[in-house]
Design a protein around this motif. Structure first.
Motif, PDB file in Angstrom:
ATOM      1  N   GLU A  83      -9.154  -4.915   4.002  1.00  0.00           N
ATOM      2  CA  GLU A  83      -8.508  -4.431   5.222  1.00  0.00           C
ATOM      3  C   GLU A  83      -9.317  -3.264   5.781  1.00  0.00           C
ATOM      4  O   GLU A  83      -8.993  -2.097   5.545  1.00  0.00           O
ATOM      5  CB  GLU A  83      -7.074  -3.963   4.919  1.00  0.00           C
ATOM      6  CG  GLU A  83      -6.175  -5.045   4.360  1.00  0.00           C
ATOM      7  CD  GLU A  83      -5.670  -5.982   5.441  1.00  0.00           C
ATOM      8  OE1 GLU A  83      -5.614  -5.559   6.601  1.00  0.00           O
ATOM      9  OE2 GLU A  83      -5.334  -7.132   5.111  1.00  0.00           O
ATOM     10  N   HIS A 108      -7.694   1.237   4.055  1.00  0.00           N
ATOM     11  CA  HIS A 108      -8.678   1.442   2.980  1.00  0.00           C
ATOM     12  C   HIS A 108      -9.148   2.892   2.954  1.00  0.00           C
ATOM     13  O   HIS A 108      -9.366   3.468   1.879  1.00  0.00           O
ATOM     14  CB  HIS A 108      -9.865   0.504   3.168  1.00  0.00           C
ATOM     15  CG  HIS A 108     -10.774   0.452   1.976  1.00  0.00           C
ATOM     16  ND1 HIS A 108     -10.328   0.164   0.705  1.00  0.00           N
ATOM     17  CD2 HIS A 108     -12.124   0.682   1.856  1.00  0.00           C
ATOM     18  CE1 HIS A 108     -11.341   0.197  -0.148  1.00  0.00           C
ATOM     19  NE2 HIS A 108     -12.439   0.520   0.520  1.00  0.00           N
ATOM     20  N   CYS A 159      -7.119   0.564  -4.031  1.00  0.00           N
ATOM     21  CA  CYS A 159      -8.427   0.345  -3.398  1.00  0.00           C
ATOM     22  C   CYS A 159      -8.772  -1.140  -3.336  1.00  0.00           C
ATOM     23  O   CYS A 159      -9.303  -1.625  -2.327  1.00  0.00           O
ATOM     24  CB  CYS A 159      -9.515   1.116  -4.148  1.00  0.00           C
ATOM     25  SG  CYS A 159      -9.429   2.903  -3.907  1.00  0.00           S
ATOM     26  N   GLU A 160      -8.459  -1.862  -4.403  1.00  0.00           N
ATOM     27  CA  GLU A 160      -8.723  -3.301  -4.418  1.00  0.00           C
ATOM     28  C   GLU A 160      -7.848  -4.025  -3.390  1.00  0.00           C
ATOM     29  O   GLU A 160      -8.315  -4.944  -2.710  1.00  0.00           O
ATOM     30  CB  GLU A 160      -8.452  -3.865  -5.821  1.00  0.00           C
ATOM     31  CG  GLU A 160      -9.449  -3.398  -6.864  1.00  0.00           C
ATOM     32  CD  GLU A 160      -9.021  -3.756  -8.283  1.00  0.00           C
ATOM     33  OE1 GLU A 160      -7.952  -4.403  -8.429  1.00  0.00           O
ATOM     34  OE2 GLU A 160      -9.734  -3.375  -9.236  1.00  0.00           O
ATOM     35  N   THR A 189      -6.664  -2.891  -0.573  1.00  0.00           N
ATOM     36  CA  THR A 189      -7.011  -2.578   0.815  1.00  0.00           C
ATOM     37  C   THR A 189      -8.480  -2.830   1.142  1.00  0.00           C
ATOM     38  O   THR A 189      -8.895  -2.644   2.289  1.00  0.00           O
ATOM     39  CB  THR A 189      -6.689  -1.106   1.127  1.00  0.00           C
ATOM     40  OG1 THR A 189      -7.414  -0.258   0.217  1.00  0.00           O
ATOM     41  CG2 THR A 189      -5.198  -0.840   0.968  1.00  0.00           C
ATOM     42  N   ALA A 190      -9.260  -3.257   0.159  1.00  0.00           N
ATOM     43  CA  ALA A 190     -10.700  -3.446   0.383  1.00  0.00           C
ATOM     44  C   ALA A 190     -10.975  -4.462   1.475  1.00  0.00           C
ATOM     45  O   ALA A 190     -11.955  -4.355   2.215  1.00  0.00           O
ATOM     46  CB  ALA A 190     -11.377  -3.875  -0.914  1.00  0.00           C
ATOM     47  N   SER A 218       0.828  -1.207   0.000  1.00  0.00           N
ATOM     48  CA  SER A 218       0.000   0.000   0.000  1.00  0.00           C
ATOM     49  C   SER A 218       0.863   1.258   0.000  1.00  0.00           C
ATOM     50  O   SER A 218       0.609   2.198  -0.758  1.00  0.00           O
ATOM     51  CB  SER A 218      -0.916  -0.017   1.231  1.00  0.00           C
ATOM     52  OG  SER A 218      -1.620   1.191   1.359  1.00  0.00           O
TER      53      SER A 218
END
Length: 248
Positions: A221, A226, A215-216, A218-219, A188
């Motif tokens: 998380e 996120h 975004c994908e 961390t989605a 990230s």
């Protein structure tokens, strides 16, 4: 006063910390050859030479006193436990470049990381850049991918602050490549660095693609990771709208 070779090691470290060449430090008082022998430890300093050196370095004679000598590990411990690191940073910087070939790589890495943080807080970005380049090289020598990725992320940010967008983009791309397979946090952070560099370089399509990747990633998380990804995407979209509205 420190005896040789400790005196020469400290003199060289102080000179380097202040960004002086041997010629600049020797000017008006002694020859560069004599200064070189002082730094190598083959000649002892006289009182007159010591006065010249402290005057040129802007330091008191006590900077070369026996009591001022401590180990890098001691200086690092003092710095990390201090409420304000700035006042002890110069001592840490001096010790970092004294006998550097004999230092434990992990200890040296920690010192470079901490000192780079201090220079960033002081807005001394050229000094920070030099430390981060060294940190990156040391990270690769140590061979721990996480350290290399984190050093390159910080170097990318510093390059942006210095206006070197091309180098910032190169460092961010390499951090992103090396972060594959590492923790979500490291991946990230690498994506954030890459998005910033691409946005500054005017590579909007690439930045938006990496924002979607962020975004994908961390989605799954929930929490700050996120949230930071969504905010980065929002800032990127706002930047794109502002650019589109700008008169041409």
């Amino acid at each position: 006063m420190l005896e040789q070779p400790a005196f020469g090691q400290r003199l060289r470290a102080l000179r380097r910390e202040r960004g002086l060449s041997q010629a600049a430090l020797a000017a008006g008082g002694l020859s560069t050859g004599y200064l070189s022998r002082l730094e190598s430890g083959t000649r002892p300093p006289t009182r007159r030479v010591l006065e010249h050196l402290t005057r040129r370095l802007g330091l008191p004679a006590s900077a070369f006193a026996r009591g001022s000598s401590q180990s890098l590990s001691q200086a690092l411990a003092v710095a990390m436990s201090s409420a304000r690191i700035g006042p002890v940073a110069d001592e840490l910087a001096v010790l970092l470049h004294a006998g550097e070939d004999r230092l434990d790589p992990a200890l040296r890495w920690q010192s470079l990381w901490l000192l780079a943080s201090v220079r960033d807080e002081e807005a001394r970005y050229e000094d920070e850049h030099e430390l981060l380049v060294e940190l990156g090289e040391l990270s690769e020598a140590i061979g721990i991918p996480e350290l290399t990725v984190r050093a390159r992320i910080r170097l990318s940010r510093c390059c942006l602050l210095l206006g070197n967008t091309a180098r910032a983009l190169t460092e961010a791309r390499e951090a992103h490549r090396l972060a594959a397979g590492l923790s979500v946090d490291d991946r990230s952070a690498a994506l954030h660095a890459l998005i910033r560099a691409e946005a500054e370089a005017g590579r909007s399509d690439e930045a938006r693609a990496h924002a979607r990747e962020l975004c994908e990633l961390t989605a799954a998380e929930p929490g700050p990771l996120h949230g930071e990804a969504l905010r980065a995407t929002s800032r990127l979209q706002a930047r794109h709208r502002d650019h589109a509205k700008a008169p041409r």
